[in-house]
Design a protein around this motif. Structure first.
Motif, short mmCIF file in Angstrom:
data_model
loop_
_atom_site.label_atom_id
_atom_site.label_comp_id
_atom_site.label_asym_id
_atom_site.label_seq_id
_atom_site.Cartn_x
_atom_site.Cartn_y
_atom_site.Cartn_z
N ALA A 100 17.92 19.45 15.60
CA ALA A 100 17.27 18.13 15.63
C ALA A 100 17.77 17.27 14.47
O ALA A 100 17.99 16.06 14.63
CB ALA A 100 15.76 18.29 15.56
N LYS A 101 17.94 17.87 13.31
CA LYS A 101 18.43 17.12 12.15
C LYS A 101 19.83 16.57 12.41
O LYS A 101 20.12 15.39 12.16
CB LYS A 101 18.44 18.01 10.90
CG LYS A 101 18.94 17.32 9.64
CD LYS A 101 18.78 18.22 8.43
CE LYS A 101 19.20 17.49 7.15
NZ LYS A 101 20.65 17.25 7.09
N VAL A 102 20.70 17.42 12.95
CA VAL A 102 22.07 16.98 13.26
C VAL A 102 22.03 15.88 14.33
O VAL A 102 22.75 14.87 14.23
CB VAL A 102 22.92 18.17 13.75
CG1 VAL A 102 24.27 17.68 14.27
CG2 VAL A 102 23.11 19.18 12.62
N ALA A 103 21.18 16.06 15.33
CA ALA A 103 21.11 15.09 16.43
C ALA A 103 20.63 13.73 15.93
O ALA A 103 21.16 12.69 16.34
CB ALA A 103 20.18 15.61 17.52
N GLU A 104 19.65 13.73 15.05
CA GLU A 104 19.13 12.46 14.54
C GLU A 104 20.13 11.78 13.63
O GLU A 104 20.36 10.58 13.72
CB GLU A 104 17.81 12.70 13.81
CG GLU A 104 16.66 13.02 14.76
CD GLU A 104 15.32 13.08 14.06
OE1 GLU A 104 15.26 13.70 12.98
OE2 GLU A 104 14.35 12.52 14.60
N ASP A 109 22.71 10.21 21.97
CA ASP A 109 21.89 9.61 23.03
C ASP A 109 21.27 10.66 23.93
O ASP A 109 20.18 10.47 24.47
CB ASP A 109 22.75 8.66 23.87
CG ASP A 109 23.39 7.59 23.02
OD1 ASP A 109 22.65 6.74 22.51
OD2 ASP A 109 24.63 7.62 22.88
N LEU A 110 22.01 11.74 24.15
CA LEU A 110 21.55 12.76 25.08
C LEU A 110 21.81 14.13 24.46
O LEU A 110 22.95 14.44 24.09
CB LEU A 110 22.30 12.64 26.42
CG LEU A 110 21.93 13.60 27.53
CD1 LEU A 110 20.46 13.42 27.94
CD2 LEU A 110 22.84 13.38 28.74
N ILE A 111 20.76 14.93 24.31
CA ILE A 111 20.88 16.28 23.76
C ILE A 111 20.61 17.25 24.91
O ILE A 111 19.53 17.23 25.51
CB ILE A 111 19.91 16.51 22.59
CG1 ILE A 111 20.20 15.52 21.45
CG2 ILE A 111 20.03 17.93 22.08
CD1 ILE A 111 19.39 14.27 21.49
N MET A 112 21.60 18.08 25.22
CA MET A 112 21.51 18.97 26.37
C MET A 112 21.55 20.42 25.90
O MET A 112 22.35 20.78 25.04
CB MET A 112 22.67 18.70 27.33
CG MET A 112 22.78 17.26 27.78
SD MET A 112 24.25 16.92 28.81
CE MET A 112 23.82 17.79 30.32
N ALA A 113 20.70 21.25 26.51
CA ALA A 113 20.68 22.67 26.20
C ALA A 113 20.37 23.43 27.48
O ALA A 113 19.83 22.87 28.44
CB ALA A 113 19.61 22.97 25.14
N GLY A 114 20.70 24.71 27.50
CA GLY A 114 20.24 25.54 28.59
C GLY A 114 18.74 25.76 28.46
O GLY A 114 18.18 25.65 27.36
N LYS A 115 18.06 26.06 29.55
CA LYS A 115 16.60 26.18 29.49
C LYS A 115 16.16 27.36 28.63
O LYS A 115 15.03 27.40 28.14
CB LYS A 115 16.00 26.30 30.88
CG LYS A 115 16.31 27.60 31.60
CD LYS A 115 15.54 27.71 32.90
CE LYS A 115 15.75 29.07 33.56
NZ LYS A 115 14.96 29.19 34.80
N GLU A 116 17.03 28.35 28.44
CA GLU A 116 16.75 29.49 27.57
C GLU A 116 18.04 30.24 27.33
O GLU A 116 19.01 30.06 28.06
CB GLU A 116 15.72 30.42 28.20
CG GLU A 116 16.19 31.04 29.51
CD GLU A 116 15.16 31.94 30.15
OE1 GLU A 116 14.09 32.16 29.56
OE2 GLU A 116 15.43 32.43 31.26
N ALA A 130 12.81 18.29 21.02
CA ALA A 130 12.26 17.01 21.48
C ALA A 130 11.00 16.65 20.70
O ALA A 130 10.79 15.49 20.33
CB ALA A 130 11.97 17.09 22.98
N ALA A 131 10.16 17.67 20.44
CA ALA A 131 8.92 17.40 19.70
C ALA A 131 9.24 16.96 18.27
O ALA A 131 8.61 16.04 17.75
CB ALA A 131 8.06 18.66 19.71
N ILE A 132 10.18 17.63 17.64
CA ILE A 132 10.54 17.29 16.25
C ILE A 132 11.07 15.86 16.19
O ILE A 132 10.75 15.10 15.27
CB ILE A 132 11.58 18.28 15.71
CG1 ILE A 132 10.95 19.67 15.57
CG2 ILE A 132 12.16 17.82 14.38
CD1 ILE A 132 11.95 20.78 15.33
N MET A 133 11.87 15.47 17.19
CA MET A 133 12.49 14.14 17.18
C MET A 133 11.60 13.09 17.85
O MET A 133 11.94 11.91 17.85
CB MET A 133 13.84 14.19 17.89
CG MET A 133 14.87 15.03 17.17
SD MET A 133 16.53 14.91 17.93
CE MET A 133 16.26 15.85 19.42
#
Length: 248
Positions: A100-104, A109-116, A130-133
Motif C-alpha cells: 500500500a505504501k508503494v502504491a500510494e 491507478d489500479l492495483i491488481m492481485a490474485g484473490k489469494e 484497499a482498507a489501508i489506502m
C-alpha cells in the motif's frame, strides 16, 4: 494509467511440503517456486491493458532476494519494471502495508492481485491494501474493463455473477476466469533476454507492523489404504460405508 500487479512467490504445486525446527518453519530445500497462479491471471489481464490502452505496468513482491527470479519472469512476460520490498513477508497485514505504501507513493491507478496465494491461502492482502489506502475493492474478479478513470468489474458470487463499477484508483483481487487460460502468458526467449535489462528496484520496508505469528504447521493426515470390495458383496460395502466411512 499506471497499473501495479502483486506477484506472489509460491511453491510449485508438485512440490513435496515439509517443515523444520519442530514444525515451526517451512523447509524450502528442493522447492521450485513459481508465480502464484491467481496472480498469473491478473498479470495477463494487466498485459492487455498495457497493449491496448497504453498502461504502464509494474510488478511488486515483498520478499528476500530469492524472490527476484519470479519477478524477472514477470518482466519477461511483459511488465515494464519491478519493485521488491526487501523483507520476509511476516503476515498479511505486513505485506499489505508495504505494498500500500508503494502504491500510494507511486500514484498507481489500479492495483491488481490474485484473490489469494496458493501456499497460505489467507486471501486477506488485497482487501487490507484497499482498507489501508481507503480505496474501492472488488474480490473474486472474473471480468475487468477500464474506460478513463472508471472501471467496470465482474465478480463471481454464489451461483452467479455480479457487475459493479468504481472510480480509479482501486484494488481488485482476480482469479481464474479473468482471462481465458489460453491467454495466460509464457515468457519467450526475447522476453527473457529483455527482462535482464529491465529495472528492478529494491526498497526497504516501512515499519514492522504485524498482528499474527506462525506458531506451528501440521500436514494433513496420510490417506488410509484403499479397501477393495467385490462387486457381488454389497452387504460388506454398505457396512463399510456405514460403520467406517460414516458416509451413510
Amino acid at each position: 494509467m499506471k497499473v501495479l500487479v502483486c506477484i506472489g512467490h509460491v511453491p510449485d504445486t508438485t512440490s513435496k511440503i515439509n517443515f523444520t525446527n519442530s514444525d515451526t518453519e517451512f523447509d524450502s530445500n528442493g522447492i521450485q517456486y513459481v508465480i502464484n497462479p491467481h496472480d498469473e491471471f491478473t498479470l495477463a489481464r494487466a498485459m492487455t491493458l498495457k497493449e491496448k490502452q497504453g498502461a504502464q505496468l509494474t510488478v511488486i513482491n515483498v520478499g528476500p532476494a530469492s524472490t527476484e527470479p519470479t519477478l524477472r519472469k514477470s518482466l519477461a512476460i511483459g511488465a515494464d519494471d519491478a519493485i521488491r520490498v526487501n523483507a520476509e513477508p511476516k503476515d498479511s497485514l505486513f505485506v499489505a502495508t508495504q505494498i500500500a505504501k508503494v502504491a500510494e507513493e507511486g500514484g498507481y491507478d489500479l492495483i491488481m492481485a490474485g484473490k489469494e496465494s496458493i501456499d497460505y491461502n489467507g486471501g486477506m492482502v488485497p482487501g487490507l491494501m484497499a482498507a489501508i489506502m481507503n480505496k474501492p475493492f472488488v474480490n473474486a474478479v472474473i471480468g475487468l474493463d477500464v474506460d478513463g478513470n472508471k472501471a467496470t468489474v465482474v465478480r463471481e458470487i454464489d451461483g452467479g455473477k455480479e457487475t459493479v463499477s468504481a472510480e480509479l484508483p482501486m484494488v481488485i483481487a482476480g482469479q481464474k476466469g479473468l482471462v481465458k487460460e489460453e491467454d495466460l502468458r509464457i515468457p519467450n526467449m526475447r522476453g527473457i533476454m529483455m527482462a535482464r535489462k529491465k529495472p528492478l528496484k529494491v526498497v526497504e520496508p516501512d515499519g514492522d507492523i504485524k498482528m499474527t505469528e506462525f506458531v506451528k504447521f501440521d500436514k494433513p493426515a496420510a490417506k488410509a489404504a484403499c479397501k477393495i470390495v467385490s462387486s457381488d458383496n454389497v452387504g460388506e460395502l454398505v457396512d463399510l460405508l456405514h460403520n467406517e466411512a460414516k458416509a451413510i
